[in-house]
Write a protein that holds these residues in place. Structure first.
Motif, PDB file in Angstrom:
ATOM      1  N   SER A 152       0.838  -1.203   0.000  1.00  0.00           N
ATOM      2  CA  SER A 152       0.000   0.000   0.000  1.00  0.00           C
ATOM      3  C   SER A 152       0.873   1.253   0.000  1.00  0.00           C
ATOM      4  N   GLU A 153       0.465   2.255  -0.781  1.00  0.00           N
ATOM      5  CA  GLU A 153       1.207   3.518  -0.836  1.00  0.00           C
ATOM      6  C   GLU A 153       1.305   4.171   0.541  1.00  0.00           C
ATOM      7  N   GLU A 154       0.305   3.916   1.394  1.00  0.00           N
ATOM      8  CA  GLU A 154       0.243   4.569   2.701  1.00  0.00           C
ATOM      9  C   GLU A 154       0.825   3.720   3.823  1.00  0.00           C
ATOM     10  N   GLU A 203       4.419  -7.945 -13.508  1.00  0.00           N
ATOM     11  CA  GLU A 203       3.951  -7.641 -12.160  1.00  0.00           C
ATOM     12  C   GLU A 203       3.593  -6.153 -12.042  1.00  0.00           C
ATOM     13  N   PHE A 204       4.342  -5.315 -12.747  1.00  0.00           N
ATOM     14  CA  PHE A 204       4.072  -3.878 -12.749  1.00  0.00           C
ATOM     15  C   PHE A 204       2.919  -3.520 -13.682  1.00  0.00           C
ATOM     16  N   GLY A 205       2.608  -4.434 -14.600  1.00  0.00           N
ATOM     17  CA  GLY A 205       1.562  -4.161 -15.572  1.00  0.00           C
ATOM     18  C   GLY A 205       2.002  -3.224 -16.676  1.00  0.00           C
ATOM     19  N   VAL A 206       3.326  -3.228 -16.974  1.00  0.00           N
ATOM     20  CA  VAL A 206       3.866  -2.360 -18.022  1.00  0.00           C
ATOM     21  C   VAL A 206       4.796  -3.174 -18.911  1.00  0.00           C
ATOM     22  N   GLY A 217      18.718   4.862 -10.521  1.00  0.00           N
ATOM     23  CA  GLY A 217      19.727   4.164  -9.735  1.00  0.00           C
ATOM     24  C   GLY A 217      19.423   2.677  -9.734  1.00  0.00           C
ATOM     25  N   LYS A 218      19.242   2.126  -8.553  1.00  0.00           N
ATOM     26  CA  LYS A 218      18.913   0.709  -8.443  1.00  0.00           C
ATOM     27  C   LYS A 218      17.437   0.488  -8.137  1.00  0.00           C
ATOM     28  N   TRP A 219      16.630   1.554  -8.206  1.00  0.00           N
ATOM     29  CA  TRP A 219      15.224   1.449  -7.819  1.00  0.00           C
ATOM     30  C   TRP A 219      14.289   1.720  -8.998  1.00  0.00           C
ATOM     31  N   ILE A 220      13.189   0.965  -8.995  1.00  0.00           N
ATOM     32  CA  ILE A 220      12.070   1.243  -9.892  1.00  0.00           C
ATOM     33  C   ILE A 220      10.814   1.254  -9.031  1.00  0.00           C
ATOM     34  N   GLU A 221      10.091   2.355  -9.050  1.00  0.00           N
ATOM     35  CA  GLU A 221       8.876   2.475  -8.241  1.00  0.00           C
ATOM     36  C   GLU A 221       7.744   3.016  -9.103  1.00  0.00           C
ATOM     37  N   MET A 222       6.588   2.368  -9.008  1.00  0.00           N
ATOM     38  CA  MET A 222       5.409   2.807  -9.756  1.00  0.00           C
ATOM     39  C   MET A 222       4.151   2.586  -8.928  1.00  0.00           C
ATOM     40  N   ASN A 223       3.255   3.574  -8.935  1.00  0.00           N
ATOM     41  CA  ASN A 223       1.942   3.407  -8.321  1.00  0.00           C
ATOM     42  C   ASN A 223       1.007   2.812  -9.367  1.00  0.00           C
ATOM     43  N   ASN A 230       4.288  -0.561  -6.583  1.00  0.00           N
ATOM     44  CA  ASN A 230       5.208  -1.622  -6.999  1.00  0.00           C
ATOM     45  C   ASN A 230       6.633  -1.093  -6.850  1.00  0.00           C
ATOM     46  N   VAL A 231       7.460  -1.873  -6.158  1.00  0.00           N
ATOM     47  CA  VAL A 231       8.837  -1.444  -5.891  1.00  0.00           C
ATOM     48  C   VAL A 231       9.799  -2.558  -6.306  1.00  0.00           C
ATOM     49  N   LEU A 232      10.834  -2.192  -7.056  1.00  0.00           N
ATOM     50  CA  LEU A 232      11.839  -3.164  -7.465  1.00  0.00           C
ATOM     51  C   LEU A 232      13.227  -2.645  -7.110  1.00  0.00           C
ATOM     52  N   TYR A 233      13.980  -3.475  -6.395  1.00  0.00           N
ATOM     53  CA  TYR A 233      15.377  -3.156  -6.110  1.00  0.00           C
ATOM     54  C   TYR A 233      16.221  -4.037  -7.019  1.00  0.00           C
ATOM     55  N   VAL A 234      16.996  -3.421  -7.904  1.00  0.00           N
ATOM     56  CA  VAL A 234      17.789  -4.140  -8.896  1.00  0.00           C
ATOM     57  C   VAL A 234      19.218  -4.317  -8.376  1.00  0.00           C
ATOM     58  N   GLN A 235      19.574  -5.536  -8.050  1.00  0.00           N
ATOM     59  CA  GLN A 235      20.939  -5.822  -7.601  1.00  0.00           C
ATOM     60  C   GLN A 235      21.922  -5.785  -8.767  1.00  0.00           C
ATOM     61  N   GLU A 236      21.571  -6.521  -9.834  1.00  0.00           N
ATOM     62  CA  GLU A 236      22.414  -6.570 -11.029  1.00  0.00           C
ATOM     63  C   GLU A 236      21.513  -6.606 -12.248  1.00  0.00           C
ATOM     64  N   ILE A 237      22.022  -6.091 -13.363  1.00  0.00           N
ATOM     65  CA  ILE A 237      21.258  -6.116 -14.602  1.00  0.00           C
ATOM     66  C   ILE A 237      22.202  -6.274 -15.785  1.00  0.00           C
TER      67      ILE A 237
END
Length: 286
Positions: A152-154, A203-206, A217-223, A230-237
């Motif tokens: 939840s965003e809150e 999972e993000f629907g995109v 950076g290492k983060w992807i965040e989308m409402n 939806n939050v993604l922490y990218v260790q390696e790509i």
């Protein structure tokens, strides 16, 4: 002319045999007829033999209907072919012989390979193949090692979860998983394995492109517009056009090596058979 007393027993024996054959034939076919198509009959015993044992009445009825329609279709097609094709077109002896020869060859090859194929592939063999054929493992889409959170965003736990899920300490990641169990809708980790980013994008629907465009950076965040984040922490790509990581390509490499071994076995089989035939005089070129 033979005496009558000799002819009568013979006639009686013939009648008895004919009567017996007719009775047997009648007995064999004296059962419930399920369907008729193009002059052929489908008997209950044939239908029952086609159905799996131990299935429910509902499933049995469904499968029986499918079998009857399929059987009727086959009969009708064959009847139409018999009526409309010429005698030349209906002569399939050569095709049947070719198919039989092809099927026998395939079955013999399968038996030969199954008896001789070594399916054990070492890590070193995979590594050697990977290094020798880098062009075979170029990525068409990005792969990542990452951690994903949907919450939840809150949620008051969002900040803490982000802190834990981005940690390099296994204990912190484990704690994040425990907190997410009661505080988040979903928490997934790909710590020790590479995953195609398209799976995460779903999972993000995109799309994959939209997902990567949002990376900071290492983060992807989308409402999602429904109060969830939806939050993604990218260790390696590793991006498209680059060589896939060995760990990601490993399973495919094993399949390639085994397939190559199988191909080599079949080549050797063909060569050996030809050489044996020449030696035995069963293969002569004039």
């Amino acid at each position: 002319m033979k005496p009558l007393y000799r002819v009568i027993p013979a006639l009686m024996l013939i009648c008895l045999q004919v009567s017996s054959c007719r009775w047997i034939s009648s007995f064999i076919h004296d059962e419930e007829i399920i369907a008729e198509a193009a002059g052929r009959k489908l008997y209950r015993s044939e239908l029952d033999a086609s159905l799996p044992k131990g299935i429910s009445v509902e499933d049995s009825t469904f499968l029986a209907d499918r079998y009857i329609v399929s059987w009727a279709s086959g009969c009708i097609y064959q009847d139409a072919a018999e009526r409309n094709l010429s005698e030349t077109e209906k002569n399939v002896e050569q095709e049947l012989e070719e198919y039989r020869a092809s099927l026998l060859k395939y079955r013999y090859e399968q038996r030969y390979v199954n008896e001789r194929l070594d399916t054990v592939v070492t890590v070193q063999e995979c590594q050697d193949y990977y290094e020798a054929h880098p062009d075979k493992f170029i990525l068409s889409s990005s792969v990542v090692k990452a951690r994903y959170l949907k919450i939840s965003e809150e949620s008051p736990m969002l900040s803490r979860l982000k802190d834990k899920m981005s940690s390099s300490e296994a204990a912190d990641v484990f704690e994040a998983d425990s907190i997410a169990y009661t505080s988040a809708q979903k928490f997934m980790t790909w710590n020790d394995e590479w995953v195609d980013i398209s799976i995460i994008a779903s999972e993000f629907g995109v799309s994959e492109k939209e997902l990567l465009a949002a990376k900071k950076g290492k983060w992807i965040e989308m409402n999602d517009g429904l109060g969830m984040k939806n939050v993604l922490y990218v260790q390696e790509i590793v991006y498209p056009g680059e060589q896939a990581p060995f760990e990601y390509a490993d399973l495919g490499i094993r399949d390639i090596i085994i397939s190559n071994r199988k191909h080599l076995l079949l080549l050797n089989l063909e060569q050996n058979l030809l050489e044996e035939a020449r030696a035995d005089g069963n293969f002569i070129i004039y």
